[in-house]
Design a protein around this motif. Structure first.
Motif, PDB file in Angstrom:
ATOM      1  N   ALA A   1      16.152  71.059  86.347  1.00  0.00           N
ATOM      2  CA  ALA A   1      16.814  71.720  87.466  1.00  0.00           C
ATOM      3  C   ALA A   1      16.930  73.233  87.314  1.00  0.00           C
ATOM      4  O   ALA A   1      16.626  73.979  88.262  1.00  0.00           O
ATOM      5  CB  ALA A   1      18.194  71.099  87.711  1.00  0.00           C
TER       6      ALA A   1
ATOM      7  N   TRP B   1      15.094  75.776  90.069  1.00  0.00           N
ATOM      8  CA  TRP B   1      15.946  76.522  91.002  1.00  0.00           C
ATOM      9  C   TRP B   1      15.839  78.032  90.791  1.00  0.00           C
ATOM     10  O   TRP B   1      15.732  78.796  91.754  1.00  0.00           O
ATOM     11  CB  TRP B   1      17.394  76.068  90.845  1.00  0.00           C
ATOM     12  CG  TRP B   1      18.183  76.172  92.116  1.00  0.00           C
ATOM     13  CD1 TRP B   1      19.129  77.098  92.423  1.00  0.00           C
ATOM     14  CD2 TRP B   1      18.085  75.319  93.254  1.00  0.00           C
ATOM     15  NE1 TRP B   1      19.625  76.877  93.680  1.00  0.00           N
ATOM     16  CE2 TRP B   1      19.008  75.786  94.207  1.00  0.00           C
ATOM     17  CE3 TRP B   1      17.304  74.206  93.555  1.00  0.00           C
ATOM     18  CZ2 TRP B   1      19.165  75.168  95.449  1.00  0.00           C
ATOM     19  CZ3 TRP B   1      17.469  73.591  94.788  1.00  0.00           C
ATOM     20  CH2 TRP B   1      18.379  74.069  95.716  1.00  0.00           C
ATOM     21  N   THR B   2      15.869  78.472  89.542  1.00  0.00           N
ATOM     22  CA  THR B   2      15.791  79.912  89.306  1.00  0.00           C
ATOM     23  C   THR B   2      14.410  80.466  89.651  1.00  0.00           C
ATOM     24  O   THR B   2      14.300  81.605  90.116  1.00  0.00           O
ATOM     25  CB  THR B   2      16.113  80.238  87.835  1.00  0.00           C
ATOM     26  OG1 THR B   2      15.274  79.460  86.970  1.00  0.00           O
ATOM     27  CG2 THR B   2      17.564  79.934  87.518  1.00  0.00           C
TER      28      THR B   2
ATOM     29  N   TRP C   1      19.692  80.705  97.801  1.00  0.00           N
ATOM     30  CA  TRP C   1      19.463  79.563  96.927  1.00  0.00           C
ATOM     31  C   TRP C   1      20.743  79.181  96.195  1.00  0.00           C
ATOM     32  O   TRP C   1      21.031  77.990  96.011  1.00  0.00           O
ATOM     33  CB  TRP C   1      18.336  79.865  95.942  1.00  0.00           C
ATOM     34  CG  TRP C   1      16.999  79.798  96.604  1.00  0.00           C
ATOM     35  CD1 TRP C   1      16.344  80.814  97.249  1.00  0.00           C
ATOM     36  CD2 TRP C   1      16.166  78.646  96.726  1.00  0.00           C
ATOM     37  NE1 TRP C   1      15.156  80.362  97.765  1.00  0.00           N
ATOM     38  CE2 TRP C   1      15.011  79.039  97.455  1.00  0.00           C
ATOM     39  CE3 TRP C   1      16.275  77.328  96.299  1.00  0.00           C
ATOM     40  CZ2 TRP C   1      13.996  78.144  97.755  1.00  0.00           C
ATOM     41  CZ3 TRP C   1      15.259  76.438  96.587  1.00  0.00           C
ATOM     42  CH2 TRP C   1      14.124  76.847  97.311  1.00  0.00           C
TER      43      TRP C   1
ATOM     44  N   GLY D   1      22.520  75.636  96.853  1.00  0.00           N
ATOM     45  CA  GLY D   1      22.783  74.756  95.724  1.00  0.00           C
ATOM     46  C   GLY D   1      24.239  74.304  95.674  1.00  0.00           C
ATOM     47  O   GLY D   1      24.533  73.142  95.370  1.00  0.00           O
TER      48      GLY D   1
ATOM     49  N   PHE E   1      21.619  69.364  91.426  1.00  0.00           N
ATOM     50  CA  PHE E   1      22.106  70.580  92.090  1.00  0.00           C
ATOM     51  C   PHE E   1      23.240  71.233  91.301  1.00  0.00           C
ATOM     52  O   PHE E   1      23.332  72.470  91.252  1.00  0.00           O
ATOM     53  CB  PHE E   1      22.559  70.243  93.507  1.00  0.00           C
ATOM     54  CG  PHE E   1      21.434  69.808  94.395  1.00  0.00           C
ATOM     55  CD1 PHE E   1      20.373  70.653  94.668  1.00  0.00           C
ATOM     56  CD2 PHE E   1      21.415  68.529  94.944  1.00  0.00           C
ATOM     57  CE1 PHE E   1      19.318  70.244  95.477  1.00  0.00           C
ATOM     58  CE2 PHE E   1      20.374  68.114  95.757  1.00  0.00           C
ATOM     59  CZ  PHE E   1      19.319  68.971  96.019  1.00  0.00           C
TER      60      PHE E   1
ATOM     61  N   ALA F   1      21.722  73.150  88.620  1.00  0.00           N
ATOM     62  CA  ALA F   1      20.788  74.181  89.079  1.00  0.00           C
ATOM     63  C   ALA F   1      21.453  75.532  89.300  1.00  0.00           C
ATOM     64  O   ALA F   1      20.832  76.574  89.093  1.00  0.00           O
ATOM     65  CB  ALA F   1      20.111  73.719  90.377  1.00  0.00           C
TER      66      ALA F   1
ATOM     67  N   GLN G   1      21.363  80.561  87.756  1.00  0.00           N
ATOM     68  CA  GLN G   1      21.170  81.631  88.730  1.00  0.00           C
ATOM     69  C   GLN G   1      22.401  82.515  88.788  1.00  0.00           C
ATOM     70  O   GLN G   1      22.290  83.747  88.886  1.00  0.00           O
ATOM     71  CB  GLN G   1      20.875  81.066  90.122  1.00  0.00           C
ATOM     72  CG  GLN G   1      20.560  82.157  91.141  1.00  0.00           C
ATOM     73  CD  GLN G   1      20.405  81.644  92.559  1.00  0.00           C
ATOM     74  OE1 GLN G   1      20.514  80.439  92.802  1.00  0.00           O
ATOM     75  NE2 GLN G   1      20.160  82.539  93.499  1.00  0.00           N
TER      76      GLN G   1
END
Length: 395
Positions: A59, A63-64, A76, A80, A110, A113, A117
């Motif tokens: 994840a 995601w990143t 994003w 998320g 999620f 994730a 970030q």
């Protein structure tokens, strides 16, 4: 004083860590109790909980990477957070056991994730003042402690079946914090980012950092999986076990509050080496003197080094290795490879070694993993710059 210092939104950044780790303080110790209240067997619960680490492998990187390629990456993070809330809401429904597994995969994906970030978002705000990271991240520890204590009392009096209803407001607050936060500056998308990222990863010091971080997480396998069982085998009461866990987190808070002073004078690589070395000594002490309460309390107090100092040092090094938008890629790889893959393999290895000496061999081997990581860091991760305080004062 750095120009970025006056504009750092400390309250908004801290709120995300506070809520995210508050929810984790409910999930980590109590989610298995909720699953048991739904009638799941021990084997089924172990499979469900393993999905947390399994999704952490993939994840963060997915995601990143997607956020790094986006012209508006903050979307994003917010998406998320919303998807974390929506997928978690599935546990409020009377789902059959078979449906709990896909719900768990989606929620854990999620939930795992968004944090890498957000770490990148925090570092964009701090800029040259990344030594202040601990003063922001410490609010996550406060949230974790508060929820562990409060939810333990609520579950004792009202049952674990109500846990999803108790956790849902925390994820709603996570969404609110996600919308309140943003990157400090717009970092343009460059097609060469991905290529440049892997060029950085292949540098000896950076590669050594990721291997050392992986070994550090690997060494925590017996602790996160079986420490309470190990202490129970040696006759400790449940209240004493709670004291041991609390000691570690209290010292962790102290480190996050004071670590910026260290980073003003010394490079993060030195603290990384110290923290990994302390982990090796901690696991060996746990293996050799488990009946000695004083030794166990001292060993638990070093959690402030093996976890808090290690994590803060890792963020410092990642900020230097992966500037700008590349930091998101670096965070994703760090979380996926170290916490994800290292967590999965650490738990599996601990489970295989546990019958040998009723846990003693598992902790001895864990200390070996930490020692190898320490030696790798000592040999291949040299200080990147003069003492940070000298650079900071000259800006």
């Amino acid at each position: 004083m750095s120009p970025a210092t006056p504009t750092v939104p400390v309250a908004r950044l801290s709120s995300f860590y506070l809520v995210y780790y508050a929810a984790l303080g409910a999930f980590t110790p109590y989610w298995s109790l909720f699953l048991a209240s739904r009638g799941m067997s021990v084997t089924a619960i172990s499979v469900m909980m393993s999905l947390w680490y399994a999704t952490r492998v993939v994840a963060p990187s997915i995601w990143t990477s997607a956020a790094a390629r986006s012209s508006n990456p903050i979307r994003w993070l917010r998406a998320g957070c919303i998807l974390t809330l929506l997928t978690f809401a599935a546990f409020l429904l009377p789902l059959e056991h078979g449906w709990l597994y896909p719900a768990m995969v989606a929620f854990c994906f999620f939930y795992n994730a968004v944090m890498p970030q957000f770490e990148s978002i925090t570092l964009t705000h701090l800029g040259g003042d990344s030594h202040r990271y601990g003063l922001i991240r410490v609010w996550g520890s406060f949230g974790f402690i508060a929820v562990v204590s409060l939810f333990g009392w609520l579950i004792e009096h009202h049952g674990a079946g109500r846990l999803p209803w108790l956790m849902l407001p925390l994820f709603a607050l996570l969404v609110a914090s996600g919308f309140a936060n943003h990157y400090a500056r717009n970092i343009p998308v460059r097609s060469a980012d991905a290529e440049g990222f892997w060029q950085i990863v292949r540098r000896p010091a950076v590669l050594a950092f990721f291997i050392a971080a992986f070994l550090e997480q690997l060494s925590f396998g017996p602790y996160y999986t079986f420490f309470s069982v190990y202490m129970d085998q040696h006759g400790y009461a449940t209240s004493t076990l709670g004291l041991m866990w609390t000691v570690g987190v209290v010292f962790e808070v102290a480190v996050f509050f004071t670590i910026s002073r260290f980073f003003r004078r010394w490079d993060a690589s030195w603290l990384l080496i110290l923290s990994m070395g302390s982990a090796a000594l901690r696991w060996w002490a746990t293996a050799l003197w488990p009946e000695n309460l004083a030794v166990m309390l001292i060993a638990q107090s070093t959690h402030c080094l093996g976890f808090a100092a290690f994590f803060a040092s890792a963020m410092q090094l990642l900020a230097g290795y992966f500037p700008g938008r590349l930091n998101g890629h670096g965070q994703g790889l760090f979380y996926g490879f170290s916490s994800g893959l290292g967590g999965v393999l650490g738990a599996l290895i601990a489970g295989q070694l546990w019958p040998l000496g009723n846990g003693q061999v598992a902790f001895l081997v864990a200390g070996g993993f930490a020692l190898v990581g320490t030696l790798i860091a000592w040999r291949w991760i040299p200080p990147r710059k003069p003492p940070a305080g000298l650079i900071h004062d000259s800006q």
